[in-house]
Scaffold this motif. Structure first.
Motif, PDB file in Angstrom:
ATOM      1  N   THR A 156     -11.559   1.409  -5.609  1.00  0.00           N
ATOM      2  CA  THR A 156      -9.849   1.634  -5.747  1.00  0.00           C
ATOM      3  C   THR A 156      -9.606   1.044  -4.025  1.00  0.00           C
ATOM      4  O   THR A 156      -8.479   0.468  -4.589  1.00  0.00           O
ATOM      5  N   CYS A 157      -9.589   1.749  -3.779  1.00  0.00           N
ATOM      6  CA  CYS A 157      -9.364   0.648  -2.182  1.00  0.00           C
ATOM      7  C   CYS A 157      -9.688  -0.593  -1.492  1.00  0.00           C
ATOM      8  O   CYS A 157      -9.202  -0.890  -0.066  1.00  0.00           O
ATOM      9  N   ARG A 168      -1.426   6.787  -3.051  1.00  0.00           N
ATOM     10  CA  ARG A 168      -1.954   8.024  -3.945  1.00  0.00           C
ATOM     11  C   ARG A 168      -2.733   7.303  -5.007  1.00  0.00           C
ATOM     12  O   ARG A 168      -3.329   8.288  -6.361  1.00  0.00           O
ATOM     13  N   ARG A 169      -3.709   5.901  -4.910  1.00  0.00           N
ATOM     14  CA  ARG A 169      -4.265   5.643  -5.748  1.00  0.00           C
ATOM     15  C   ARG A 169      -5.176   5.927  -6.195  1.00  0.00           C
ATOM     16  O   ARG A 169      -6.225   5.948  -6.873  1.00  0.00           O
ATOM     17  N   CYS A 170      -6.592   6.686  -4.663  1.00  0.00           N
ATOM     18  CA  CYS A 170      -7.921   7.465  -5.288  1.00  0.00           C
ATOM     19  C   CYS A 170      -7.291   9.310  -4.792  1.00  0.00           C
ATOM     20  O   CYS A 170      -6.205   8.804  -4.033  1.00  0.00           O
ATOM     21  N   HIS A 172      -6.203  10.259  -1.152  1.00  0.00           N
ATOM     22  CA  HIS A 172      -4.669  10.656  -0.722  1.00  0.00           C
ATOM     23  C   HIS A 172      -4.215  12.262  -0.247  1.00  0.00           C
ATOM     24  O   HIS A 172      -3.665  12.620   0.255  1.00  0.00           O
ATOM     25  N   PHE A 189      -7.823  -3.610  -0.314  1.00  0.00           N
ATOM     26  CA  PHE A 189      -6.498  -3.899   0.430  1.00  0.00           C
ATOM     27  C   PHE A 189      -7.528  -4.370   1.902  1.00  0.00           C
ATOM     28  O   PHE A 189      -7.264  -5.143   2.138  1.00  0.00           O
ATOM     29  N   ARG A 216      -5.164  13.564   3.350  1.00  0.00           N
ATOM     30  CA  ARG A 216      -4.851  12.636   4.372  1.00  0.00           C
ATOM     31  C   ARG A 216      -4.245  13.119   5.077  1.00  0.00           C
ATOM     32  O   ARG A 216      -3.054  14.013   4.388  1.00  0.00           O
ATOM     33  N   VAL A 237       1.150  -1.039   0.334  1.00  0.00           N
ATOM     34  CA  VAL A 237       0.183  -0.153  -0.116  1.00  0.00           C
ATOM     35  C   VAL A 237       0.996   1.503   0.360  1.00  0.00           C
ATOM     36  O   VAL A 237       0.666   2.492  -0.646  1.00  0.00           O
ATOM     37  N   VAL A 256     -12.194   2.263   3.510  1.00  0.00           N
ATOM     38  CA  VAL A 256     -10.559   3.138   2.782  1.00  0.00           C
ATOM     39  C   VAL A 256      -9.990   3.981   4.108  1.00  0.00           C
ATOM     40  O   VAL A 256     -10.054   3.535   5.316  1.00  0.00           O
ATOM     41  N   LYS A 257      -8.725   3.903   3.389  1.00  0.00           N
ATOM     42  CA  LYS A 257      -7.702   3.836   4.599  1.00  0.00           C
ATOM     43  C   LYS A 257      -7.604   5.402   4.527  1.00  0.00           C
ATOM     44  O   LYS A 257      -6.631   5.498   5.488  1.00  0.00           O
ATOM     45  N   CYS A 258      -8.287   6.073   4.328  1.00  0.00           N
ATOM     46  CA  CYS A 258      -7.446   7.559   4.260  1.00  0.00           C
ATOM     47  C   CYS A 258      -9.239   8.898   4.969  1.00  0.00           C
ATOM     48  O   CYS A 258      -9.802   8.223   3.906  1.00  0.00           O
TER      49      CYS A 258
HETATM   50  S1  SF4 Z   1      -7.915   5.918   0.197  1.00  0.00           S
HETATM   51 FE1  SF4 Z   1      -6.903   4.046   0.424  1.00  0.00          FE
HETATM   52  S2  SF4 Z   1      -6.670   3.860  -2.280  1.00  0.00           S
HETATM   53 FE2  SF4 Z   1      -7.321   6.114  -1.747  1.00  0.00          FE
HETATM   54  S3  SF4 Z   1      -5.674   7.046  -1.710  1.00  0.00           S
HETATM   55 FE3  SF4 Z   1      -5.503   5.887   0.377  1.00  0.00          FE
HETATM   56  S4  SF4 Z   1      -4.971   3.993   0.403  1.00  0.00           S
HETATM   57 FE4  SF4 Z   1      -5.120   5.126  -0.980  1.00  0.00          FE
END
Ligand code: SF4
Length: 248
Positions: A160-161, A74-76, A79, A164, A82, A70, A143-145
């Motif tokens: 996108t998330c 910056r996939r979505c 980021h 994970f 955050r 991970v 979602v991680k952010c």
């Molecule tokens: S929410 Fe998930 S996919 Fe989007 S930037 Fe954060 S880790 Fe990456």
């Protein structure tokens, strides 16, 4: 020492000879030699850790490998706002995984899931209600952010998330998933999911029994929801063979 040095020289000569032979063979066949990746020229020890890591979420076979994959994601577009990415925390052998929708302000600041007021309530549910230690379970989000101003994560961000989270579940293989609130429920069970109608019932996600219940933040605003949440928690404890205290 001299012996080792001459051995190395011999080996180097042999490698160069092999490479030359290979290039000659390509020339004879009339094709271009394939490009060589710089990593291929390094020994395994010399390769950066990232080169030895998973090259997709599916190939990460530990939570550490997945976290490394991970990276500074910056996939979505989440980021952009955050402070810290909140991957999740707890035991890799957890019997139950709690899944919320996304980090809030406190979580974004600390980089840990469920650490604000709602998190403290979740910890009390886990420790006082279920009789488990917080470190024994796993806690994460869809979602991680942190979404800006705590808005709901949008569909493209969730899509996108989500790989994970799926991989976290595949690695941990919990006996039960507890989904906290509407947004996480919709993400895992589909857009028709209604928390008020489907909480307290068993569902399935990736072949794992899943119990939806109200989000602890909702519980803080609506203390009357405490009773149904306790019922849902008892349902999970029943499935996990955990002893239900009478004064729950
Ligand atoms: S929410 Fe998930 S996919 Fe989007 S930037 Fe954060 S880790 Fe990456």
């Amino acid at each position: 020492m001299v012996e080792t040095g001459s051995n190395m020289k011999r080996e180097l000569k042999a490698v160069i000879k092999d490479a030359k032979g290979l290039l000659d063979a390509y020339r004879d066949l009339g094709v271009d030699a394939p490009p060589v990746s710089p990593n291929a020229l390094r020994t395994r020890e010399e390769q950066a850790p990232s080169a030895l890591q998973a090259d997709s979420p599916e190939t990460a076979d530990t939570l550490e490998a997945l976290r490394a994959f991970v990276g500074d994601c910056r996939r979505c577009k989440l980021h952009q706002g955050r402070n810290k990415l909140v991957f999740g925390e707890g035991s890799a052998r957890a019997r139950v995984v709690f899944v919320g929708e996304g980090p809030g302000r406190d979580e974004d600041r600390e980089g840990r899931p469920f650490v604000g007021e709602a998190g403290k309530l979740l910890t009390r549910i886990i420790e006082n209600g279920m009789g488990l230690r917080r470190e024994e379970v796993y806690i994460c989000n869809v979602v991680k952010c942190r979404p800006p101003r705590n808005r709901d994560p949008e569909r493209d961000e969730i899509e996108t998330c989500l790989p994970f989270l799926k991989r976290q579940l595949a690695v941990i293989k919990p006996e039960v998933i507890c989904v906290l609130g509407r947004v996480a429920g919709e993400a895992l069970l589909g857009p028709d999911f209604k928390i008020s109608q489907r909480r307290g019932q068993w569902h399935e996600y990736m072949g794992i029994p899943l119990m939806p219940t109200y989000h602890p933040a909702y519980l803080l605003r609506n203390p009357s929801a405490k009773r149904p949440v306790w019922k849902d928690v008892q349902g999970m404890m029943d499935r996990l063979d955990l002893e239900v205290k009478k004064n729950g």
